[in-house]
Design an enzyme around this catalytic site. Structure first.
Site, PDB file in Angstrom:
ATOM      1  N   GLU A 181       0.852  -1.438   0.069  1.00  0.00           N
ATOM      2  CA  GLU A 181       0.051   0.050  -0.015  1.00  0.00           C
ATOM      3  C   GLU A 181       0.999   1.195  -0.026  1.00  0.00           C
ATOM      4  O   GLU A 181       1.572   1.500   1.153  1.00  0.00           O
ATOM      5  CB  GLU A 181      -0.891   0.040   1.223  1.00  0.00           C
TER       6      GLU A 181
ATOM      7  N   CYS B 247      -1.661   9.688   2.428  1.00  0.00           N
ATOM      8  CA  CYS B 247      -1.380   9.085   1.141  1.00  0.00           C
ATOM      9  C   CYS B 247      -2.613   9.263   0.000  1.00  0.00           C
ATOM     10  O   CYS B 247      -2.265   9.321  -1.308  1.00  0.00           O
ATOM     11  CB  CYS B 247      -1.108   7.625   1.258  1.00  0.00           C
TER      12      CYS B 247
END
Length: 509
Positions: A231, A265
């Site tokens: 991720e 993010c």
């Protein structure tokens, strides 16, 4: 995620001793022996582990708020509760309530039953799952995948980020109270521990962090053929549609950029605005930032850069852009001098006139800085996005019309969100993950359960004869004839599908 190598060591923050790298193998071997000895856990035990994991968090909320405040320097209680704690509640509830259903075998082929073969797919636990967490959401981004791993029946080892060392040490100490270490173990430490963790012969390795470190994680895991879920992050684009409400879009984008001080993010990184509306958009952004933050230095709701290294990295990106001709606007409150190295706070900053040689054009910012770019045609925006690594999320502000659908169909990204920050993550059962440089694999909901499971096919028959006996020599005339007929039928069927589309190909062979 942050483009820094997040496994670099930091100074001791009085958070206790780090885990001895040599001890990692011992922890793994004990978990694996327990897994093999006890076999796949029942649905009740899986739910119990999920419940204990959530209890570890909820019973110690104040301690976690304090630990993260110390780690960040400035991070408000409300911000931590909302982003770290509240965000995991629905994920836990959804996972535990569906665990028994997800565990059930699935019949693979009804047709094969006509031939006396029963086939089913059984989700089986992998064994021991390793999770490496980031510093920006140091709690949520380890316990949510851990809950999925528990639901799938696995044991879990977690390596916490040493950058948020107080949170890491708190989690390590609490884990021993709520779990036997053969079920769940938390390890802490710097680069040496992190590197050793990635080299363990785990059954799956889940990493959240930067693209650069993700490459190292995958390379190390490959030595033991350990499957990985990565991720990562990337520069997330935003498109403001020509018919968008500029005030509305600017307000939401401003708020989205400032979540966790921009250290997320999925934060918007650069915004494409119609050229004839860009000045109005910037005016609206500026007004929104000033309204949001009449004060910054003494504002507990304004999250600081997590450490000096990240603070200086963000400023270096801005100064490099300035030196290369970019227009920089720092929206600091009147009377405040920012950036401030002691508080590690940077005012919301707008950057315009960006060129490709600027570092800020290609590096993920991970701070309160937003790039604003003009565009005249959507095709130019699509070309720009497609010429760069696929982002974790792409944003669109405007109505759901043909141009939005064109943008979605013509670009690659981990997800797409329209008119709202991170809305693609809101559904408990929607997969979350990146593509290309922004990640590999996904989790959340059923996807998370599947990520940490092996889909094992189990087939059987009680027929008095061997179905596949014809595949073994000696081959008789009946077998040869069957093959000839089957091939001729397949060729004729396929020929009808392609006739007229392959010039020069005869209608039949």
């Amino acid at each position: 995620m942050d483009t820094r190598a997040t496994d670099q060591p930091i100074d001791d923050l009085e958070t206790g001793e780090s885990t001895d790298p040599a001890e990692l193998t011992t922890i793994l071997e004990r978990q694996r022996r327990a897994f093999l000895r006890e076999g796949p856990p029942s649905a009740a035990l899986r739910r119990d582990r999920i419940d204990r994991l959530l209890a570890m968090v909820l019973d110690n909320v104040d301690e976690y708020v304090e630990a993260m405040s110390r780690d960040f320097g400035t991070r408000s209680r409300t911000g931590t509760l909302f982003a770290e704690i509240m965000g995991m509640l629905t994920a836990f509830e959804h996972t535990r309530s569906h665990t028994a259903k997800w565990m059930r075998p699935v019949r693979a082929s009804r047709m094969s039953r006509l031939y006396g073969v029963r086939t089913e797919v059984r989700p089986s636990p992998l064994g021991v799952v390793g999770i490496i967490g980031p510093w920006n959401f140091p709690l949520q981004l380890v316990v949510v995948p851990a809950a999925s791993a528990f639901a799938a029946g696995n044991r879990v080892m977690i390596k916490m980020s040493e950058i948020t060392a107080h949170t890491a040490e708190l989690t390590r100490s609490l884990a021993a109270t709520y779990f036997d270490p053969t079920e769940f173990a938390v390890v802490t430490g710097g680069a040496e521990v992190g590197a050793a963790f990635t080299r363990l012969p785990l059954d799956h390795l889940f990493f959240t962090g930067s693209t650069g470190v993700g490459r190292l994680v995958q390379r190390a895991a490959a030595e033991n053929l350990v499957p990985v879920t990565l991720e990562l992050g990337g520069k997330n684009p935003v498109v403001v549609a020509p018919d968008a409400d500029i005030e509305h879009a600017a307000g939401r984008i401003a708020r989205a950029r400032m979540v966790n001080g921009g250290q997320v993010c999925v934060c918007p990184d650069y915004v494409f605005v119609p050229e004839n509306r860009i000045d109005g958009f910037v005016d609206a952004l500026r007004a929104r930032f000033r309204d949001m933050f009449p004060a910054i230095l003494d504002n507990e709701d304004y999250t600081a850069s997590v450490d000096t290294a990240n603070y200086e990295r963000v400023l270096a990106l801005v100064e490099d852009a300035r030196a290369r001709g970019a227009r920089i606007e720092s929206i600091a409150p009147p009377g405040e001098v920012l950036p401030d190295p002691a508080a590690r706070k940077i005012a919301p900053t707008l950057v315009r006139d960006i060129t490709d040689e600027m570092r800020i054009a290609s590096e993920e910012i991970f701070g309160p800085v937003l790039l604003v770019r003009p565009y005249t045609a959507l095709a130019d925006v699509i070309d720009y996005v497609n010429q760069r690594p696929a982002p974790l999320v792409a944003y669109w502000y405007g109505p759901d019309r043909a141009d939005f659908r064109t943008f979605v169909e013509s670009t690659r990204s981990g997800g797409v969100a329209r008119n709202e920050f991170a809305i693609h993550m809101f559904s408990e059962n929607a997969p979350f993950g990146g593509v290309g440089h922004s990640g590999m694999g996904a989790y959340h909901g059923k996807t998370g359960f599947d990520t940490f499971s092996h889909m094992r096919t189990v087939a059987g028959t009680d027929l008095p004869f061997a179905i596949t006996g014809i595949a073994a020599p000696p081959f008789g005339d009946r077998t040869k004839g069957f093959i000839d007929v089957a091939l001729r039928a397949a060729r004729m069927r396929n020929r009808r599908r392609v006739t007229g589309r392959l010039p020069g190909l005869p209608a039949d062979a």
